[in-house]
Design an enzyme around this catalytic site. Structure first.
Site, PDB file in Angstrom:
ATOM      1  N   ARG A 233       0.849  -1.189   0.000  1.00  0.00           N
ATOM      2  CA  ARG A 233       0.000   0.000   0.000  1.00  0.00           C
ATOM      3  C   ARG A 233       0.887   1.243   0.000  1.00  0.00           C
ATOM      4  O   ARG A 233       1.898   1.295   0.698  1.00  0.00           O
ATOM      5  CB  ARG A 233      -0.900   0.034   1.230  1.00  0.00           C
ATOM      6  CG  ARG A 233      -2.193  -0.733   1.076  1.00  0.00           C
ATOM      7  CD  ARG A 233      -3.149  -0.129   0.046  1.00  0.00           C
ATOM      8  NE  ARG A 233      -4.356  -0.926  -0.134  1.00  0.00           N
ATOM      9  CZ  ARG A 233      -4.513  -1.905  -1.031  1.00  0.00           C
ATOM     10  NH1 ARG A 233      -3.539  -2.224  -1.857  1.00  0.00           N
ATOM     11  NH2 ARG A 233      -5.655  -2.552  -1.129  1.00  0.00           N
ATOM     12  N   GLU A 262      -3.606   7.661  -4.892  1.00  0.00           N
ATOM     13  CA  GLU A 262      -3.857   7.158  -6.260  1.00  0.00           C
ATOM     14  C   GLU A 262      -5.120   7.783  -6.855  1.00  0.00           C
ATOM     15  O   GLU A 262      -6.092   7.988  -6.129  1.00  0.00           O
ATOM     16  CB  GLU A 262      -3.992   5.630  -6.215  1.00  0.00           C
ATOM     17  CG  GLU A 262      -2.701   4.983  -5.763  1.00  0.00           C
ATOM     18  CD  GLU A 262      -2.824   3.467  -5.552  1.00  0.00           C
ATOM     19  OE1 GLU A 262      -3.871   2.889  -5.862  1.00  0.00           O
ATOM     20  OE2 GLU A 262      -1.838   2.879  -5.076  1.00  0.00           O
ATOM     21  N   HIS A 280      -0.652   0.627 -10.120  1.00  0.00           N
ATOM     22  CA  HIS A 280      -1.389  -0.332  -9.275  1.00  0.00           C
ATOM     23  C   HIS A 280      -1.954  -1.493 -10.106  1.00  0.00           C
ATOM     24  O   HIS A 280      -3.173  -1.686 -10.170  1.00  0.00           O
ATOM     25  CB  HIS A 280      -2.504   0.377  -8.498  1.00  0.00           C
ATOM     26  CG  HIS A 280      -2.950  -0.390  -7.276  1.00  0.00           C
ATOM     27  ND1 HIS A 280      -3.373   0.209  -6.126  1.00  0.00           N
ATOM     28  CD2 HIS A 280      -3.055  -1.736  -7.039  1.00  0.00           C
ATOM     29  CE1 HIS A 280      -3.720  -0.705  -5.231  1.00  0.00           C
ATOM     30  NE2 HIS A 280      -3.542  -1.912  -5.770  1.00  0.00           N
TER      31      HIS A 280
HETATM   32  P1  NAP Z   1      -1.840 -11.173   4.607  1.00  0.00           P
HETATM   33  O1  NAP Z   1      -1.667 -12.599   4.240  1.00  0.00           O
HETATM   34  O2  NAP Z   1      -2.896 -10.803   5.583  1.00  0.00           O
HETATM   35  O3  NAP Z   1      -0.434 -10.673   5.166  1.00  0.00           O
HETATM   36  C1  NAP Z   1      -0.261  -9.452   5.787  1.00  0.00           C
HETATM   37  C2  NAP Z   1       1.080  -9.484   6.535  1.00  0.00           C
HETATM   38  O4  NAP Z   1       1.342  -8.170   7.012  1.00  0.00           O
HETATM   39  C3  NAP Z   1       1.114 -10.411   7.747  1.00  0.00           C
HETATM   40  O5  NAP Z   1       2.239 -11.243   7.650  1.00  0.00           O
HETATM   41  C4  NAP Z   1       1.258  -9.456   8.926  1.00  0.00           C
HETATM   42  O6  NAP Z   1       2.045 -10.070   9.937  1.00  0.00           O
HETATM   43  C5  NAP Z   1       1.955  -8.275   8.266  1.00  0.00           C
HETATM   44  N1  NAP Z   1       1.745  -7.019   8.962  1.00  0.00           N
HETATM   45  C6  NAP Z   1       0.566  -6.422   9.239  1.00  0.00           C
HETATM   46  N2  NAP Z   1       0.784  -5.291   9.913  1.00  0.00           N
HETATM   47  C7  NAP Z   1       2.126  -5.156  10.046  1.00  0.00           C
HETATM   48  C8  NAP Z   1       2.964  -4.186  10.662  1.00  0.00           C
HETATM   49  N3  NAP Z   1       2.451  -3.125  11.303  1.00  0.00           N
HETATM   50  N4  NAP Z   1       4.309  -4.355  10.597  1.00  0.00           N
HETATM   51  C9  NAP Z   1       4.827  -5.425   9.965  1.00  0.00           C
HETATM   52  N5  NAP Z   1       4.076  -6.385   9.376  1.00  0.00           N
HETATM   53  C10 NAP Z   1       2.742  -6.245   9.416  1.00  0.00           C
HETATM   54  O7  NAP Z   1      -2.103 -10.274   3.336  1.00  0.00           O
HETATM   55  P2  NAP Z   1      -1.711 -10.541   1.808  1.00  0.00           P
HETATM   56  O8  NAP Z   1      -2.762 -11.336   1.154  1.00  0.00           O
HETATM   57  O9  NAP Z   1      -0.296 -11.031   1.746  1.00  0.00           O
HETATM   58  O10 NAP Z   1      -1.796  -9.030   1.255  1.00  0.00           O
HETATM   59  C11 NAP Z   1      -0.927  -8.052   1.778  1.00  0.00           C
HETATM   60  C12 NAP Z   1      -1.262  -6.679   1.264  1.00  0.00           C
HETATM   61  O11 NAP Z   1      -0.856  -6.542  -0.085  1.00  0.00           O
HETATM   62  C13 NAP Z   1      -2.747  -6.298   1.225  1.00  0.00           C
HETATM   63  O12 NAP Z   1      -3.212  -5.875   2.487  1.00  0.00           O
HETATM   64  C14 NAP Z   1      -2.786  -5.189   0.199  1.00  0.00           C
HETATM   65  O13 NAP Z   1      -2.641  -3.931   0.827  1.00  0.00           O
HETATM   66  C15 NAP Z   1      -1.567  -5.462  -0.674  1.00  0.00           C
HETATM   67  N6  NAP Z   1      -1.949  -5.843  -2.055  1.00  0.00           N
HETATM   68  C16 NAP Z   1      -1.548  -5.065  -3.103  1.00  0.00           C
HETATM   69  C17 NAP Z   1      -1.896  -5.438  -4.392  1.00  0.00           C
HETATM   70  C18 NAP Z   1      -1.472  -4.642  -5.574  1.00  0.00           C
HETATM   71  O14 NAP Z   1      -2.167  -4.698  -6.597  1.00  0.00           O
HETATM   72  N7  NAP Z   1      -0.374  -3.907  -5.516  1.00  0.00           N
HETATM   73  C19 NAP Z   1      -2.675  -6.568  -4.609  1.00  0.00           C
HETATM   74  C20 NAP Z   1      -3.058  -7.333  -3.522  1.00  0.00           C
HETATM   75  C21 NAP Z   1      -2.687  -6.961  -2.239  1.00  0.00           C
HETATM   76  P3  NAP Z   1       1.890  -9.656  11.485  1.00  0.00           P
HETATM   77  O15 NAP Z   1       0.428  -9.582  11.770  1.00  0.00           O
HETATM   78  O16 NAP Z   1       2.614 -10.738  12.225  1.00  0.00           O
HETATM   79  O17 NAP Z   1       2.582  -8.348  11.641  1.00  0.00           O
HETATM   80  C1  8YV Z   2      -6.799  -4.319  -6.352  1.00  0.00           C
HETATM   81  C2  8YV Z   2      -5.351  -4.654  -4.266  1.00  0.00           C
HETATM   82  O1  8YV Z   2      -6.241  -3.676  -7.445  1.00  0.00           O
HETATM   83  O2  8YV Z   2      -6.317  -6.645  -3.489  1.00  0.00           O
HETATM   84  C3  8YV Z   2      -5.809  -5.563  -3.195  1.00  0.00           C
HETATM   85  O3  8YV Z   2      -5.602  -5.212  -2.013  1.00  0.00           O
HETATM   86  O4  8YV Z   2      -4.706  -3.685  -4.016  1.00  0.00           O
HETATM   87  C4  8YV Z   2      -5.632  -4.971  -5.689  1.00  0.00           C
HETATM   88  O5  8YV Z   2      -5.725  -6.322  -5.937  1.00  0.00           O
HETATM   89  C5  8YV Z   2      -7.623  -3.338  -5.641  1.00  0.00           C
HETATM   90  O6  8YV Z   2      -8.057  -3.744  -4.422  1.00  0.00           O
HETATM   91  C6  8YV Z   2      -8.816  -2.983  -6.527  1.00  0.00           C
HETATM   92  O7  8YV Z   2      -9.369  -1.821  -6.120  1.00  0.00           O
END
Ligand code: NAP
Ligand code: 8YV
Length: 321
Positions: A233, A262, A280
């Site tokens: 994020r 964004e 993104h």
């Molecule tokens: P997830 O499985 O819930 O993993 C989140 C991780 O973040 C956990 O390991 C958690 O561990 C850690 N965390 C949370 N708060 C923290 C903090 N303050 N300091 C350090 N570590 C922390 O989630 P995921 O499915 O991997 O997705 C992760 C994130 O990727 C989403 O929340 C989203 O914002 C982002 N994302 C971006 C895209 C994109 O298009 N760019 C797409 C999908 C997702 P602890 O609780 O042990 O700290």
């Molecule tokens: C999407 C994401 O682009 O899953 C998330 O957290 O950041 C992306 O997969 C977004 O949520 C769509 O608005």
């Protein structure tokens, strides 16, 4: 049971069609006076389908006295106040797992683009400089022999780690809680990890706990040959501190898929050459977005059928409707 579902902002056709087939869907952007429509129909809505384009906070949700479920399109749900929802008996759902591998692929693409300057070298070719000036300069950075620190080793972080192992990188990580079942070295502090790694890969969720945790101090710790990749994020990185760090050569380069405001990207970042900027696109294939959209529909359909939602978030565990 007939359920009225509110969609405050446009969503992909698969979601609209799926919800229209199973509920009475109210598409707010189609209404002449959306505010008046909301006020007049507030008591009807039991479900909201949202895509992160509006803040679904306590003030927003409290308009709807019969709200039972907020289905978020995306695994990150930082625009929804899930804690408030949990305290008020509202379930929040997200779209985990179905996008993990796609986002990890994008993270690897961004990592290689950034370290090996692939965007810059393509721009060089397109500008005709290969012919006029000769070969593109050798890159100072490489993935060979490097240590990668993952901030947030969750589902996506682990999928990135698996790929990076195959690339021969040494993987370490920082989360709030140490994970005993992973083969990577744990760092209890982000600063300690930043000091020790060549590349900092952030996959951290948004929200208050992670706001600007990658700041000037962390970038300084990463060092002048350091590379920052952010696929999590935008709010996690202090963009002004990043601009200064890149300008003052405190770090070497950065690759960003996500931004604080964004789709607005600071002009200073756009003007810089030692940075790769993606709009993104982490999960942005038809394949994966369709799976995410179907998950939104399935979560609301589960509510309509009186069943357990497919993917409630941790703050709102399902205990019955
Ligand atoms: P997830 O499985 O819930 O993993 C989140 C991780 O973040 C956990 O390991 C958690 O561990 C850690 N965390 C949370 N708060 C923290 C903090 N303050 N300091 C350090 N570590 C922390 O989630 P995921 O499915 O991997 O997705 C992760 C994130 O990727 C989403 O929340 C989203 O914002 C982002 N994302 C971006 C895209 C994109 O298009 N760019 C797409 C999908 C997702 P602890 O609780 O042990 O700290
Ligand atoms: C999407 C994401 O682009 O899953 C998330 O957290 O950041 C992306 O997969 C977004 O949520 C769509 O608005």
């Amino acid at each position: 049971m007939s359920v009225d579902v509110l969609a405050p902002k446009p969503m992909m056709p698969l979601i609209i069609e799926g919800l229209r087939a199973s509920s009475t869907l109210h598409c707010l952007w189609e209404k002449d006076d959306p505010d008046a429509y909301l006020r007049a129909n507030a008591a009807k809505f039991q479900a909201i389908a949202t895509g992160g384009h509006i803040k679904v906070d306590g003030a927003y949700m409290s308009q709807f006295p019969n709200l039972k479920i907020v289905a978020n399109f995306g695994v990150g749900y930082d625009t929804v106040d899930a804690k408030w929802a949990g305290q008020h008996g509202i379930i929040v759902t997200n779209t985990p797992d179905v996008l993990t591998e796609e986002v990890a692929d994008t993270a690897l693409g961004l990592l290689i683009m950034t370290t090996r300057e692939l965007s810059q070298s393509e721009r060089y070719l397109r500008a005709g400089k290969w012919v006029s000036e000769g070969a593109y300069p050798l890159t100072h950075n490489t993935l060979r022999g490097k240590k990668l620190g993952i901030l947030a080793l969750g589902r996506i972080g682990k999928a990135i780690a698996t790929r990076c192992e195959a690339f021969g990188l040494t993987i370490v990580y920082h989360t709030r809680t140490e994970q005993k079942d992973v083969p990577y070295t744990y760092y209890p502090t982000l600063k300690g990890m930043a000091q020790d790694v060549d590349i900092l890969m952030s996959v951290a969720p948004g929200g208050a706990a992670t706001h600007h945790i990658i700041n000037a101090e962390i970038l300084e710790a990463l060092g002048p040959m350091g590379v920052l990749i952010n696929i999590g994020r935008g709010s996690v990185v202090d963009e002004q501190a990043l601009i200064r760090a890149l300008r003052d050569k405190k770090i070497f380069s950065a690759g960003l898929d996500v931004f604080d405001d964004e789709p607005n990207v600071p002009a200073e970042l756009i003007a810089m050459d030692n940075i790769v900027l993606l709009p993104h696109v982490g999960s942005a294939s038809h394949h994966t977005r369709n799976l995410m959209g179907q998950r939104v529909v399935d979560n609301i359909k589960a509510f309509i059928a009186g069943k357990s939602p497919v993917s409630p978030v941790a703050e709102t565990p399902f205990k019955g409707w």
